[in-house]
Scaffold this motif. Structure first.
Motif, short mmCIF file in Angstrom:
data_model
loop_
_atom_site.label_atom_id
_atom_site.label_comp_id
_atom_site.label_asym_id
_atom_site.label_seq_id
_atom_site.Cartn_x
_atom_site.Cartn_y
_atom_site.Cartn_z
N ALA A 14 0.80 -1.22 0.00
CA ALA A 14 0.00 0.00 0.00
C ALA A 14 0.83 1.26 0.00
O ALA A 14 0.31 2.33 -0.19
N ASN A 223 -5.51 -3.40 6.93
CA ASN A 223 -5.96 -3.58 5.55
C ASN A 223 -6.97 -2.52 5.14
O ASN A 223 -7.69 -2.69 4.14
N GLU A 226 -6.92 -1.17 1.64
CA GLU A 226 -7.30 -2.17 0.63
C GLU A 226 -8.80 -2.45 0.70
O GLU A 226 -9.27 -3.48 0.22
#
Length: 435
Positions: A14, A223, A226
């Motif tokens: 990321a 996360n 994402e």
């Protein structure tokens, strides 16, 4: 900028660490002090720019800039802490390991190592910084492996129970939104987190925001950027708080909030698929063989292996020749015995040589990346490895589920014990100086 796919359990997808930028800008301040190290404002700026570039025309899904900067800074802080812990506990990454990782990255992108270096240069990336960052990632991976070995135990009873309760081969694609709670959270902190997760759930219920966008904007999970994606998981890999309900969910359904070890969570079932077939018999050919290895690929190595092959051909016992002349220190003491193995165990080239032999036959000298070999095949058998594979897979699934919970707890503890001073130059939301 070309994005390279990292084959590393802990590869950071990321953001791009310091030195992964196309341009080099002067240091303009300190974003955060992390124990005895610092995160530069320029480093944080580059990481945030990379995120916004990745989202492209979907930038409206990103949270406000101060919130985004906080999310990215937290990732940088955790990477810094893990790298420092790895070094302090004696984790060392050798140059050969880094070379192997670089070669793997090149292969995954259909490049040679030289082409990878050229591509990095064309993108304005520093090869030395790329290599240093890769070294850090490998160190973090090693730290996680050590943690698993010392902290995660899966008993045979747990494996037996999980196999007995395994109703199907269904896998679930999941996503989550986490509102985190600190260790030893106060009643006020718990109430605030509860209000926040309830508010997020209300937004989803009213259709004012989809789950992915809400995860990016509000989730405290690693996360979040994402979209909360947890990937495909079997029932045994799902967080225990949701195990009993996910089987009855429909694709797109959201359940929660549920309080777990990390805080309050919402879970979305995105899709399901049938992974049936894992319980079928898996008959494979196994070979039993011994080998003699001479390391090197020069004329002297070839002459040595030819001489050793001649001794075997003249009637000397293969095991005795292996003990006397093999460079494989692991097997030479056992006369070169490799035990039972499948075709690909030592690479396709080695397997092709063994499979071409008859039992009792000795190969001509052949070369692999390790050097020159001669092999004597001593047996073959057909083996059903399905049951063993199922147990191993189940043990790994249970271990991964335990590791996920314990590792996240370990990271929270490590962060809470560290001295972290987030400076105003960081331009982040929701934090105070000093922690």
């Amino acid at each position: 900028m070309k994005k390279f796919r990292f084959a590393l359990a802990l590869a950071l997808t990321a953001f791009v660490p310091q030195g992964f930028a196309q341009d080099v800008q002067p240091i303009d301040g300190i974003a955060a002090i992390v124990d005895e190290d610092v995160i530069l404002q320029s480093e944080l700026d580059r990481a945030v720019r990379n995120i916004t570039t990745q989202y492209g025309d979907r930038a409206d899904q990103l949270p406000p800039v101060p919130v985004l900067r906080r999310q990215v800074l937290e990732r940088l802080i955790l990477v810094q802490l893990q790298t420092a812990r790895a070094k302090s506990t004696g984790v060392r990454v050798g140059e050969e390991e880094i070379d192997a990782a670089l070669a793997a990255i090149a292969r995954q992108n259909n490049l040679t190592p030289d082409q990878l270096r050229q591509q990095l240069a064309a993108d304005g990336l520093s090869f030395s910084e790329f290599r240093a960052s890769l070294s850090d990632e490998l160190a973090i991976q090693r730290l996680r492996q050590r943690f698993a070995q010392s902290s995660i135990v899966v008993s045979d009873g747990e494996v037996d129970a999980a196999l007995a309760n395994q109703a199907s081969g269904t896998q679930y694609q999941l996503a989550n939104i986490l509102v985190a709670l600190p260790n030893g959270a106060t009643p006020e902190q718990i109430a605030t987190a509860q209000d926040k997760i309830d508010g997020i759930k209300a937004l989803l219920d009213r259709g004012e925001m989809d789950f992915q966008a809400a995860a990016v904007r509000y989730s405290d999970g690693p996360n979040a950027l994402e979209g909360g994606d947890l990937g495909w998981r079997s029932a045994d890999e799902i967080p225990s708080a949701f195990t009993n309900v996910v089987g009855g969910m429909q694709a797109g359904q959201v359940i929660g909030p549920v309080r777990g070890p990390s805080g309050f969570q919402l879970l979305q079932l995105r899709d399901m698929r049938d992974a049936a077939g894992s319980g079928a018999s898996q008959n494979v050919t196994q070979y039993q063989a011994s080998h003699i290895l001479v390391r090197g690929d020069d004329a002297a190595a070839k002459a040595r292996i030819d001489a050793l092959r001649a001794r075997v051909g003249a009637g000397e016992d293969f095991a005795a020749v292996a003990r006397d002349g093999s460079d494989d220190t692991v097997t030479s003491g056992q006369g070169g015995d490799l035990g039972w193995f499948v075709h690909e165990a030592f690479g396709p080239q080695f397997g092709d040589q063994v499979s071409a032999l008859q039992d009792g036959e000795v190969s001509a000298p052949f070369r692999s990346q390790a050097g020159w070999h001669i092999v004597q095949r001593t047996g073959t058998r057909q083996t059903d490895v399905g049951a063993e594979n199922r147990r191993n897979q189940m043990r790994e699934m249970i271990g991964q589920r335990k590791l996920e919970d314990e590792w996240n707890r370990f990271l929270r503890e490590m962060r809470s014990e560290a001295y972290i001073d987030i400076r105003p130059a960081a331009g982040v939301a929701g934090v105070t100086d000093g922690s």
